[in-house]
Scaffold this active site. Structure first.
Site, PDB file in Angstrom:
ATOM      1  N   ILE A  15       0.830  -1.212   0.000  1.00 52.35           N
ATOM      2  CA  ILE A  15       0.000   0.000   0.000  1.00 52.35           C
ATOM      3  C   ILE A  15       0.866   1.265   0.000  1.00 52.35           C
ATOM      4  CG2 ILE A  15      -0.351   0.237   2.515  1.00 52.35           C
ATOM      5  CD1 ILE A  15      -2.904   0.819  -0.338  1.00 52.35           C
ATOM      6  N   SER A  37      11.919   0.720   6.827  1.00 51.83           N
ATOM      7  CA  SER A  37      11.413  -0.591   6.451  1.00 51.83           C
ATOM      8  C   SER A  37      12.558  -1.575   6.585  1.00 51.83           C
ATOM      9  CB  SER A  37      10.898  -0.550   5.007  1.00 51.83           C
ATOM     10  OG  SER A  37       9.752  -1.338   4.855  1.00 51.83           O
ATOM     11  N   ARG A  38      12.234  -2.788   7.051  1.00 51.03           N
ATOM     12  CA  ARG A  38      13.315  -3.759   7.282  1.00 51.03           C
ATOM     13  C   ARG A  38      13.888  -4.282   5.972  1.00 51.03           C
ATOM     14  NH1 ARG A  38       9.740  -7.937  10.191  1.00 51.03           N
ATOM     15  NH2 ARG A  38       8.723  -7.406   8.230  1.00 51.03           N
ATOM     16  N   LYS A  91      -5.458   1.844   7.735  1.00 51.98           N
ATOM     17  CA  LYS A  91      -6.525   1.041   8.317  1.00 51.98           C
ATOM     18  C   LYS A  91      -6.097  -0.420   8.394  1.00 51.98           C
ATOM     19  CE  LYS A  91      -8.150  -1.600   5.783  1.00 51.98           C
ATOM     20  NZ  LYS A  91      -7.870  -2.711   4.804  1.00 51.98           N
ATOM     21  N   ASP A 169     -10.247  -7.684   6.476  1.00 55.50           N
ATOM     22  CA  ASP A 169      -9.271  -6.666   6.027  1.00 55.50           C
ATOM     23  C   ASP A 169      -9.881  -5.815   4.909  1.00 55.50           C
ATOM     24  OD1 ASP A 169      -6.407  -5.540   5.949  1.00 55.50           O
ATOM     25  OD2 ASP A 169      -6.795  -6.140   3.891  1.00 55.50           O
TER      26      ASP A 169
HETATM   27  P1  NAP Z   1       2.301  -5.734   3.117  1.00 52.59           P
HETATM   28  O1  NAP Z   1       2.847  -5.222   1.828  1.00 52.59           O
HETATM   29  O2  NAP Z   1       2.211  -7.209   3.308  1.00 52.59           O
HETATM   30  O3  NAP Z   1       3.098  -5.175   4.364  1.00 52.59           O
HETATM   31  C1  NAP Z   1       3.494  -3.839   4.508  1.00 52.59           C
HETATM   32  C2  NAP Z   1       4.851  -3.754   5.181  1.00 52.59           C
HETATM   33  O4  NAP Z   1       4.748  -3.998   6.587  1.00 52.59           O
HETATM   34  C3  NAP Z   1       5.821  -4.823   4.738  1.00 52.59           C
HETATM   35  O5  NAP Z   1       6.388  -4.502   3.502  1.00 52.59           O
HETATM   36  C4  NAP Z   1       6.836  -4.874   5.880  1.00 52.59           C
HETATM   37  O6  NAP Z   1       7.933  -4.047   5.547  1.00 52.59           O
HETATM   38  C5  NAP Z   1       6.047  -4.290   7.061  1.00 52.59           C
HETATM   39  N1  NAP Z   1       5.978  -5.295   8.128  1.00 52.59           N
HETATM   40  C6  NAP Z   1       5.375  -6.502   8.071  1.00 52.59           C
HETATM   41  N2  NAP Z   1       5.548  -7.161   9.233  1.00 52.59           N
HETATM   42  C7  NAP Z   1       6.283  -6.341  10.034  1.00 52.59           C
HETATM   43  C8  NAP Z   1       6.816  -6.455  11.326  1.00 52.59           C
HETATM   44  N3  NAP Z   1       6.638  -7.555  12.068  1.00 52.59           N
HETATM   45  N4  NAP Z   1       7.518  -5.410  11.840  1.00 52.59           N
HETATM   46  C9  NAP Z   1       7.720  -4.291  11.101  1.00 52.59           C
HETATM   47  N5  NAP Z   1       7.247  -4.141   9.851  1.00 52.59           N
HETATM   48  C10 NAP Z   1       6.543  -5.153   9.322  1.00 52.59           C
HETATM   49  O7  NAP Z   1       0.864  -5.144   3.398  1.00 52.59           O
HETATM   50  P2  NAP Z   1       0.020  -3.990   2.679  1.00 52.59           P
HETATM   51  O8  NAP Z   1      -0.863  -4.596   1.688  1.00 52.59           O
HETATM   52  O9  NAP Z   1       0.911  -2.869   2.279  1.00 52.59           O
HETATM   53  O10 NAP Z   1      -0.902  -3.562   3.907  1.00 52.59           O
HETATM   54  C11 NAP Z   1      -0.409  -2.787   4.989  1.00 52.59           C
HETATM   55  C12 NAP Z   1      -1.599  -2.110   5.647  1.00 52.59           C
HETATM   56  O11 NAP Z   1      -2.250  -1.304   4.679  1.00 52.59           O
HETATM   57  C13 NAP Z   1      -2.636  -3.113   6.179  1.00 52.59           C
HETATM   58  O12 NAP Z   1      -3.146  -2.663   7.407  1.00 52.59           O
HETATM   59  C14 NAP Z   1      -3.730  -3.077   5.101  1.00 52.59           C
HETATM   60  O13 NAP Z   1      -5.020  -3.342   5.633  1.00 52.59           O
HETATM   61  C15 NAP Z   1      -3.635  -1.634   4.623  1.00 52.59           C
HETATM   62  N6  NAP Z   1      -4.130  -1.461   3.244  1.00 52.59           N
HETATM   63  C16 NAP Z   1      -3.707  -2.281   2.245  1.00 52.59           C
HETATM   64  C17 NAP Z   1      -4.249  -2.123   0.968  1.00 52.59           C
HETATM   65  C18 NAP Z   1      -3.814  -2.985  -0.190  1.00 52.59           C
HETATM   66  O14 NAP Z   1      -4.416  -2.884  -1.285  1.00 52.59           O
HETATM   67  N7  NAP Z   1      -2.808  -3.816  -0.056  1.00 52.59           N
HETATM   68  C19 NAP Z   1      -5.190  -1.137   0.725  1.00 52.59           C
HETATM   69  C20 NAP Z   1      -5.533  -0.269   1.749  1.00 52.59           C
HETATM   70  C21 NAP Z   1      -4.992  -0.442   3.004  1.00 52.59           C
HETATM   71  P3  NAP Z   1       9.444  -4.547   5.844  1.00 52.59           P
HETATM   72  O15 NAP Z   1       9.446  -6.054   5.768  1.00 52.59           O
HETATM   73  O16 NAP Z   1      10.277  -3.900   4.784  1.00 52.59           O
HETATM   74  O17 NAP Z   1       9.707  -4.036   7.224  1.00 52.59           O
END
Ligand code: NAP
Length: 309
Positions: A15, A37-38, A91, A169
């Site tokens: 996101i 970011s890690r 969110k 989600d």
């Molecule tokens: P994602 O790509 O799977 O995760 C986002 C980032 O979170 C990862 O790249 C990771 O970065 C970090 N992360 C994961 N576990 C972690 C940990 N234990 N400690 C620290 N950092 C950690 O997920 P996403 O789809 O972007 O979603 C993230 C949020 O945005 C969620 O709450 C989701 O509901 C919301 N969202 C997503 C979308 C969508 O379309 N995907 C739309 C609207 C909102 P590093 O590994 O580099 O640290």
């Protein structure tokens, strides 16, 4: 013109790349100076492996936008508020309801803005629907929020873990719209949660609410859907059917298409964050997450076929 807000993004994943980075690049009010970011870096800004490293190295940063997974939201937000930053939360705003109350109190005593975002509320059909429904008699509401989890969450193990919400989600986006457009509160009466044999969170859910006056509000969330997403809300009224579709990008009322502005959810979120910071205000509405929590409290669990990505 007021000074730009210097901001850092934490959690550079799907996101952050799809929406936050392009939105910030297009807005005048913010200056993206750093990311944490890690496993990822962003070109043209200073990069750190963790939020703690970012906060230690960037004492003059004004704000952070937390885009990591919900299970780590609280610790990151607490660290940012303790360091005197304004905080914007993706969110859902947290993995539990109480952690958000703790953050709200911290932000208030620190005199910093806390913004719990619900991006779907900024879809172009939402405020038009809210205004139209305010003076109508509502008879029934039906929500269908269905998509293919393999398309929208490939390899995202966190959605199947406690705090990851499973099908809620995306479903919470529908709940964020419903709680914005309906003129009265809704109350969950019963729920069915369909949980794969090998996961902690549901792949589908049926929710039965009524509003305060007894109007039925039914929601179906399903991650086992075909290639064409169904992100729809129907509101049956005495003046005809309001039909919101494509997650709020399209709207028809009584069979007629309503012309809407172009979709710009994330730029609008950041404009709201800027306004809140400039006015010393907060925006923290936990109702969508509260309905999810109620679903987990009241939901009858049905075990379904194991899920393999
Ligand atoms: P994602 O790509 O799977 O995760 C986002 C980032 O979170 C990862 O790249 C990771 O970065 C970090 N992360 C994961 N576990 C972690 C940990 N234990 N400690 C620290 N950092 C950690 O997920 P996403 O789809 O972007 O979603 C993230 C949020 O945005 C969620 O709450 C989701 O509901 C919301 N969202 C997503 C979308 C969508 O379309 N995907 C739309 C609207 C909102 P590093 O590994 O580099 O640290």
């Amino acid at each position: 013109m007021s000074q730009k807000i210097s901001i850092g993004i934490v959690g550079v994943g799907k996101i952050a790349r799809d929406q936050h980075l392009p939105a910030l690049a297009a807005l005048d009010g913010f200056d993206l100076v750093a990311c944490a970011s890690r496993n990822a870096t962003v070109d043209g800004v200073r990069n750190y492996p963790t939020i703690d490293a970012l906060l230690a190295a960037e004492p003059t940063l004004d704000a952070v936008s937390l885009c990591a997974t919900p299970q780590v939201r609280f610790d990151q937000a607490r660290a940012a508020l303790a360091a005197g930053k304004h905080v914007m939360l993706e969110k859902p705003p947290g993995a539990s309801l109480n952690e958000i109350e703790v953050l709200r109190a911290m932000a208030q005593s620190a005199g910093r803005t806390l913004f719990a975002t619900w991006h779907s509320r900024y879809a172009p059909a939402v405020d038009v629907s809210r205004e139209w429904l305010a003076s109508r008699t509502i008879r029934a509401v039906e929500v269908r929020w269905k998509e293919d989890v393999r398309r929208w969450h490939p390899g995202q193990a966190w959605v199947w873990e406690p705090g990851g919400l499973g099908v809620f989600d995306p479903g919470i986006n529908a709940l964020s719209i419903v709680t914005r457009i309906l003129p009265r509160e809704i109350i969950l009466r019963s729920a069915a949660l369909y949980v794969p044999a090998n996961t902690q969170t549901p792949i589908a859910a049926d929710l039965d609410f009524t509003d305060e006056t007894g109007v039925p509000v039914r929601a179906e969330f399903d991650w086992r859907h075909g290639p064409v997403e169904q992100w729809e809300i129907d509101v049956d009224t005495d003046d005809g059917l309001l039909h919101l579709s494509e997650g709020g990008k399209r709207l028809s009322i009584a069979g007629k298409t309503v012309e809407l502005a172009a979709e710009r959810e994330y730029p609008a979120l950041y404009e709201r964050f800027q306004w809140l910071i400039e006015h010393g205000a907060h925006d923290v509405d936990v109702r969508p997450l509260r309905h999810v929590a109620d679903s987990f409290l009241l939901g009858r669990r049905h075990e379904v076929e194991a899920f393999h990505d």
